[in-house]
Design a protein around this motif. Sequence first.
Motif, PDB file in Angstrom:
ATOM      1  N   THR A  51       0.840  -1.197   0.000  1.00  0.00           N
ATOM      2  CA  THR A  51       0.000   0.000   0.000  1.00  0.00           C
ATOM      3  C   THR A  51       0.877   1.249   0.000  1.00  0.00           C
ATOM      4  OG1 THR A  51      -0.067   0.119   2.408  1.00  0.00           O
ATOM      5  CG2 THR A  51      -1.789  -1.211   1.313  1.00  0.00           C
ATOM      6  N   VAL A  52       0.228   2.381  -0.188  1.00  0.00           N
ATOM      7  CA  VAL A  52       0.937   3.655  -0.097  1.00  0.00           C
ATOM      8  C   VAL A  52       1.620   3.771   1.271  1.00  0.00           C
ATOM      9  CG1 VAL A  52       0.601   6.158   0.092  1.00  0.00           C
ATOM     10  CG2 VAL A  52      -0.498   4.883  -1.769  1.00  0.00           C
ATOM     11  N   LEU A  76      -5.095   8.343   1.181  1.00  0.00           N
ATOM     12  CA  LEU A  76      -4.797   7.333   0.158  1.00  0.00           C
ATOM     13  C   LEU A  76      -3.878   6.237   0.699  1.00  0.00           C
ATOM     14  CD1 LEU A  76      -4.190   9.620  -2.961  1.00  0.00           C
ATOM     15  CD2 LEU A  76      -6.330   8.626  -2.143  1.00  0.00           C
ATOM     16  N   GLU A  77      -3.769   6.147   2.017  1.00  0.00           N
ATOM     17  CA  GLU A  77      -2.803   5.238   2.637  1.00  0.00           C
ATOM     18  C   GLU A  77      -2.987   3.778   2.220  1.00  0.00           C
ATOM     19  OE1 GLU A  77      -3.249   8.756   5.441  1.00  0.00           O
ATOM     20  OE2 GLU A  77      -4.549   7.520   4.147  1.00  0.00           O
ATOM     21  N   GLU A  78      -4.207   3.332   1.996  1.00  0.00           N
ATOM     22  CA  GLU A  78      -4.463   1.915   1.727  1.00  0.00           C
ATOM     23  C   GLU A  78      -4.503   1.569   0.245  1.00  0.00           C
ATOM     24  OE1 GLU A  78      -4.350  -0.296   4.133  1.00  0.00           O
ATOM     25  OE2 GLU A  78      -3.886   1.472   5.363  1.00  0.00           O
ATOM     26  N   ARG A  79      -4.277   2.525  -0.616  1.00  0.00           N
ATOM     27  CA  ARG A  79      -4.261   2.232  -2.057  1.00  0.00           C
ATOM     28  C   ARG A  79      -2.938   1.593  -2.469  1.00  0.00           C
ATOM     29  NH1 ARG A  79      -7.307   7.033  -5.458  1.00  0.00           N
ATOM     30  NH2 ARG A  79      -9.213   7.107  -4.171  1.00  0.00           N
ATOM     31  N   LYS A  80      -3.005   0.800  -3.539  1.00  0.00           N
ATOM     32  CA  LYS A  80      -1.807   0.220  -4.149  1.00  0.00           C
ATOM     33  C   LYS A  80      -1.341   1.150  -5.285  1.00  0.00           C
ATOM     34  CE  LYS A  80      -1.914  -3.741  -1.822  1.00  0.00           C
ATOM     35  NZ  LYS A  80      -2.320  -4.985  -2.487  1.00  0.00           N
ATOM     36  N   GLN A 126      -3.420   1.830  -8.365  1.00  0.00           N
ATOM     37  CA  GLN A 126      -4.648   2.604  -8.174  1.00  0.00           C
ATOM     38  C   GLN A 126      -4.386   4.114  -8.146  1.00  0.00           C
ATOM     39  OE1 GLN A 126      -5.597   0.402  -4.484  1.00  0.00           O
ATOM     40  NE2 GLN A 126      -7.522  -0.190  -5.460  1.00  0.00           N
ATOM     41  N   LEU A 127      -3.150   4.501  -8.401  1.00  0.00           N
ATOM     42  CA  LEU A 127      -2.764   5.909  -8.333  1.00  0.00           C
ATOM     43  C   LEU A 127      -2.426   6.452  -9.719  1.00  0.00           C
ATOM     44  CD1 LEU A 127      -0.281   5.711  -5.318  1.00  0.00           C
ATOM     45  CD2 LEU A 127      -2.712   6.290  -5.231  1.00  0.00           C
ATOM     46  N   SER A 128      -2.574   7.755  -9.876  1.00  0.00           N
ATOM     47  CA  SER A 128      -2.117   8.421 -11.095  1.00  0.00           C
ATOM     48  C   SER A 128      -0.588   8.522 -11.076  1.00  0.00           C
ATOM     49  CB  SER A 128      -2.717   9.818 -11.188  1.00  0.00           C
ATOM     50  OG  SER A 128      -2.184  10.658 -10.164  1.00  0.00           O
ATOM     51  N   GLN A 184       0.517  11.004  -8.488  1.00  0.00           N
ATOM     52  CA  GLN A 184       0.409  10.491  -7.123  1.00  0.00           C
ATOM     53  C   GLN A 184       1.539   9.501  -6.816  1.00  0.00           C
ATOM     54  OE1 GLN A 184      -3.623   9.067  -7.499  1.00  0.00           O
ATOM     55  NE2 GLN A 184      -4.450  10.791  -6.318  1.00  0.00           N
ATOM     56  N   GLN A 185       1.900   8.670  -7.801  1.00  0.00           N
ATOM     57  CA  GLN A 185       3.007   7.742  -7.601  1.00  0.00           C
ATOM     58  C   GLN A 185       4.322   8.495  -7.372  1.00  0.00           C
ATOM     59  OE1 GLN A 185       3.209   4.138 -10.119  1.00  0.00           O
ATOM     60  NE2 GLN A 185       1.280   4.805 -11.018  1.00  0.00           N
TER      61      GLN A 185
END
Length: 348
Positions: free
Chosen positions: A92-93, A132-136, A139-141, A144-145
Amino acid sequence: MTVVRLEKLRKVFDNRVVAVDDVDLTVNDGEILAVLGPSGCGKTTLLRLVAGLEEPTSGRIYFDNRDVTHLPTQQRNTAVVPQTWALWPHMTVFENVAYGLRLMKKKGKKMTEAEIKRRVGEVLELVDLSGLEERKPFQLSGGQQQRVALARALVVQPEVLLLDEPLANLDAKLRVELREEVRRIAKKLSITTIYVTHDQEEAFAVADRIAVMNAGRVMQVGTPEEIYHKPANLFVATFVGRSNVLKGRVVEQRGEAAVVDAGFPIHAATPHKLAPGDEVTLVIRPEDVYVGGGRLRCELMDVVFLGRYYQTTLNCGGVVLKAEGPKPPAAPGEGVAVEIARAWAFKT
């Protein structure tokens, strides 16, 4: 805050390829220094030497008065943001950002899970990724990455932040937005930062000072204004910004300027001493060629609208010049008066 000082730093690969050639350079406390240059000029190798990812052939690297030349990466307290970001896809993030802290904990640094959570939360808020802590990563732009990669570097509280073309994989609009964010964050944290890029506009927007490199050497170090308006040599003058490049011969030297015959007389600044008869290369920026006034008579050949300005092509007695500015007061084929406001002359 930390001062980074490089003394006669040199890196040779395979005993024949000189990537960094006797570089002397200082990055001041809390300063953002952009290392700018074409592909293959040695700027990434220079950054890797500072990070401890490459061993110098000779020379010294200091953080303040501490010699770190031969220290391994983990003992230098630097953090690198690479061009590819290199996020763990299965994490995750939160876990991507916490990764460095967990390594520090495993190596014996006293750090509780509560402390890790607090520091990760603070840095995610700093880079505008709270929630956005739980996103992989998938799942990010892209933007954001890139922010996750920056957060991962900042969370370990490095003395020196090293960024290697960090925005290269983003589209043009997002690059503009994020370069402003990078500068804001680095300044807020007062962290000494080295920012490697081949993008001139990016270097000008982010940096306090710029080191222009070519063929492993530092050609000039200065503020963006100094680099642009007072180039030290022909390479800097032609690499930074857009330029008309002409050949000419010195007619007369006048202090730090000269009169040059390039098919018509041009008054040019001379960073180095010249003498009458010297063959020189003239560099004239298109925005310093004014159409509609002056003594030079030229034929207007073409006009192209480029949004912020018009690009005008001129034939001045067989010498072709490009100008950038307002729409010219004539049509292609007509004669116009032209003034050259500024030029530089470098000995050929």
